[in-house]
Design a protein around this motif. Sequence first.
Motif, short mmCIF file in Angstrom:
data_model
loop_
_atom_site.label_atom_id
_atom_site.label_comp_id
_atom_site.label_asym_id
_atom_site.label_seq_id
_atom_site.Cartn_x
_atom_site.Cartn_y
_atom_site.Cartn_z
N ARG A 1 36.04 -45.12 14.30
CA ARG A 1 36.99 -45.02 13.19
C ARG A 1 37.01 -43.62 12.61
N GLN A 38 29.62 -56.07 21.77
CA GLN A 38 30.25 -57.33 21.40
C GLN A 38 30.30 -58.27 22.60
N VAL A 59 29.31 -60.78 10.96
CA VAL A 59 30.72 -60.81 10.54
C VAL A 59 31.16 -59.40 10.14
N HIS A 60 30.30 -58.70 9.43
CA HIS A 60 30.58 -57.32 9.02
C HIS A 60 30.78 -56.43 10.26
N GLN A 113 31.75 -57.35 13.28
CA GLN A 113 33.02 -57.72 13.90
C GLN A 113 34.18 -57.09 13.16
N ASP A 114 34.10 -57.10 11.83
CA ASP A 114 35.14 -56.49 11.01
C ASP A 114 35.24 -55.00 11.29
N HIS A 115 34.10 -54.33 11.38
CA HIS A 115 34.07 -52.90 11.70
C HIS A 115 34.73 -52.64 13.06
N MET A 130 36.95 -54.47 14.76
CA MET A 130 38.39 -54.71 14.75
C MET A 130 39.12 -53.60 13.99
N ASN A 131 38.54 -53.13 12.89
CA ASN A 131 39.15 -52.02 12.16
C ASN A 131 39.15 -50.75 12.99
#
Length: 106
Positions: A18, A54, A74-75, A77-79, A81-82
Amino acid sequence: MELENIIMELIIHAGESRSCSMEALRAARQSDWALAEQHLTAAKVAVREAHLIQTQLIGADEGMGKIPVSLILVHAQDHLMNAMLCRELAEELIYCHREISSLKNR
């Protein structure tokens, strides 16, 4: 390696991707296309590393709930996807910057 360490590696690689995508956008704003491409390449490498982690976690889970779903997972996975979305959008925006720049220079 301990599960939490694996998850942290995923977060680190996703965060790096990112950050590189955002640096690519900053370079494009300055019309530094070579630097923008460099950052996009680094973003692709980092997100690939995160995605491999992943995939390993999904394989280890075998769809059987073997990997406990925690807030940190969950955090992570969020990272990821972002990071993936940010890279894709950065590529499109850099393309637009280039098009606009070429029109201005005509």
